[in-house]
Design an enzyme around this catalytic site. Structure first.
Site, PDB file in Angstrom:
ATOM      1  N   HIS A  62      -4.197   6.174  -0.544  1.00 25.03           N
ATOM      2  CA  HIS A  62      -4.245   4.751  -0.892  1.00 25.03           C
ATOM      3  C   HIS A  62      -5.705   4.304  -0.752  1.00 25.03           C
ATOM      4  O   HIS A  62      -6.359   4.581   0.253  1.00 25.03           O
ATOM      5  CB  HIS A  62      -3.342   3.952   0.042  1.00 25.03           C
ATOM      6  CG  HIS A  62      -3.640   2.488   0.008  1.00 25.03           C
ATOM      7  ND1 HIS A  62      -3.572   1.752  -1.153  1.00 25.03           N
ATOM      8  CD2 HIS A  62      -4.047   1.630   0.975  1.00 25.03           C
ATOM      9  CE1 HIS A  62      -3.913   0.504  -0.885  1.00 25.03           C
ATOM     10  NE2 HIS A  62      -4.212   0.403   0.383  1.00 25.03           N
TER      11      HIS A  62
ATOM     12  N   CYS B  55       0.808  -1.235   0.000  1.00 22.53           N
ATOM     13  CA  CYS B  55       0.000   0.000   0.000  1.00 22.53           C
ATOM     14  C   CYS B  55       0.834   1.274   0.000  1.00 22.53           C
ATOM     15  O   CYS B  55       0.411   2.299  -0.507  1.00 22.53           O
ATOM     16  CB  CYS B  55      -0.925  -0.005   1.199  1.00 22.53           C
ATOM     17  SG  CYS B  55      -1.531  -1.647   1.611  1.00 22.53           S
TER      18      CYS B  55
ATOM     19  N   ASN C 142      -9.430  -1.986  -3.893  1.00 25.29           N
ATOM     20  CA  ASN C 142      -8.129  -1.657  -3.305  1.00 25.29           C
ATOM     21  C   ASN C 142      -7.067  -2.400  -4.116  1.00 25.29           C
ATOM     22  O   ASN C 142      -7.004  -3.621  -4.097  1.00 25.29           O
ATOM     23  CB  ASN C 142      -8.145  -2.109  -1.832  1.00 25.29           C
ATOM     24  CG  ASN C 142      -6.789  -2.027  -1.152  1.00 25.29           C
ATOM     25  OD1 ASN C 142      -5.748  -1.935  -1.802  1.00 25.29           O
ATOM     26  ND2 ASN C 142      -6.795  -2.081   0.161  1.00 25.29           N
TER      27      ASN C 142
END
Lengths: 352, 74
Positions: free
Chosen positions: A268, A120, A298
């Protein structure tokens, strides 16, 4: 706190490529009721995401993203001095996937190439490394590739991760350019919480065996094997809304960055619940916080560049945009960047 | 405080049935990991208190949440 400032460096363009295959959360997950699915979609913000087929790796998505960007910027692969491949889903245990990409992208043998194993926070660390290679290392042009195929890491019935993670690859070109605004960064690590987001087996500490591959009930109550991705959602949430918010706040105070002077906060794309909360705590209005997770989920280290490309590719003229970027998660590792994009080139997100 | 707590905890759960302080969390159909995240977020917003996943796992009945908040405020 690692704090740095780079000058005479510009981010020329960012492109993204996702797999063709869409997974719609409302239609998938037969083990959940419609009400459960709707509630999860509302909270996570992930309506759909992209899932790569067995023969598509993160490097393939990044390769296509790089080819699109070379064409749009009109640059030749022979002008690339370094290839950085940020990923936690490489082609092989070894060699570095960046070496394979040097050949596939027809870059010169004089190109420097290596992988960076981060998730991330990967785009932040990747940009830091690219800038360092230019400012301290004397290079003129770096190709930063951030991509992951995380759908290959999670257990299919683990709602914790299987509902939100998507696959994507991105490419970013970083160049030398004089008289441009400084790029400022801060980078952080807390390895004491390394087990909060982890694939426990498959490395040298716990090699993959028949027993690690067995799907069973884990101590936290979830069903998966030790070879699958495991996330302690509550701890990651707390980390994001406390440690990450504090780092961004301190960075903004020290660099004297005012919310009203910025155009965008690119976070993120963890999940909407978390990113909304971070934005709220930092007093950013949600119009300044672009999202891509509704379409792509994600996407690990690809999420920030994918969101930037997705956002700017929809604008006719971009001009100067003062942006804050923050990546945070697995490691635990996190960082913030203050950057002014000036007519950055962002092609429409491609498919493979 | 008890009344307002029950009110926003019910909102988090989006439960059709009224929630009482003596209810066992594991028996509440809507109590899942997402509800726990919402709880952590709400407690942070309302009281500025951070609940860890270990704290949440120790809680058995609804009153345990309220007690945790009260103890943290002292």
């Amino acid at each position: 706190m690692a704090k740095v400032k780079f000058n005479n460096i510009v981010v020329r363009g960012i492109s993204g490529v996702v797999p063709k295959n869409k997974v719609n959360n409302l239609n998938a997950h037969s083990e959940l009721t419609d009400a459960e699915k709707k509630k999860t979609i509302k909270l996570t913000g992930v309506h759909e995401y992209r899932k790569s087929s067995a023969d598509v790796c993160a490097s393939d998505l990044c390769q296509k993203a790089a080819e699109i960007l070379f064409e749009r910027l009109g640059i030749s692969p022979s002008t690339i001095d370094a290839i950085l491949f940020v990923s936690q889903t490489p082609d092989h245990r070894l060699p570095s996937t960046a070496c394979i990409l040097q050949n596939k992208l027809s870059c010169l043998k004089s190109t420097l190439a290596f992988d960076i194993n981060l998730g991330c926070s990967g785009f932040i660390y990747g940009l830091y490394t690219a800038c360092s290679l230019i400012q301290g290392g004397g290079l003129r042009r770096v190709l930063l590739l951030c991509g992951d195929t995380q759908t290959k890491l999670g257990y299919g019935e683990d709602k914790n991760v299987n509902f939100i993670l998507g696959d994507a690859g991105t490419a970013t070109i970083i160049d030398v350019k004089e008289d441009v605004p400084d790029i400022k960064m801060t980078l952080m690590t807390d390895g004491s919480r390394y087990d909060k987001l982890i694939v426990p087996a498959g490395g040298c500490r716990i090699p993959s065996t028949d027993s690690t591959r067995k799907i069973e009930k884990q101590p936290d109550g979830g069903f998966r094997s030790l070879d699958h991705l495991c996330m302690d959602g509550m701890e990651i949430f707390n980390f994001s809304v406390t440690d990450v918010v504090q780092t961004i706040r301190e960075f903004m105070a020290e660099e004297n960055i005012k919310v009203e002077e910025t155009d965008c906060l690119f976070l993120h794309q963890a999940n909407k619940f978390m990113t909304d909360k971070i934005a709220r705590k930092l007093k950013f209005s949600l119009e300044k916080v672009p999202y891509s997770l509704g379409f792509y989920g994600n996407t690990s280290c690809a999420s920030i560049p994918l969101t930037i490309a997705h956002h700017f590719s929809q604008m006719e003229t971009i001009g100067k945009k003062h942006c804050l970027l923050s990546g945070f998660g697995v490691g635990l590792s996190w960082g913030v960047i203050d950057i002014i994009f000036d007519d950055i080139v962002c092609p429409i997100i491609g498919e493979l | 405080m008890e009344d307002s707590f029950i009110e926003w905890f019910s909102e988090i759960l989006e439960s059709e049935n009224p929630v009482s302080l003596e209810d066992v969390l594991a028996d509440i159909e809507e109590w899942d990991s997402l509800a726990a995240l919402s709880l952590i977020s709400m407690v942070d917003d309302e009281y500025g208190i951070i609940m860890g996943s270990k704290d949440v796992k120790k809680m058995v009945i609804v009153r345990d949440i309220l007690d945790f908040i009260k103890n943290s405020m002292e």
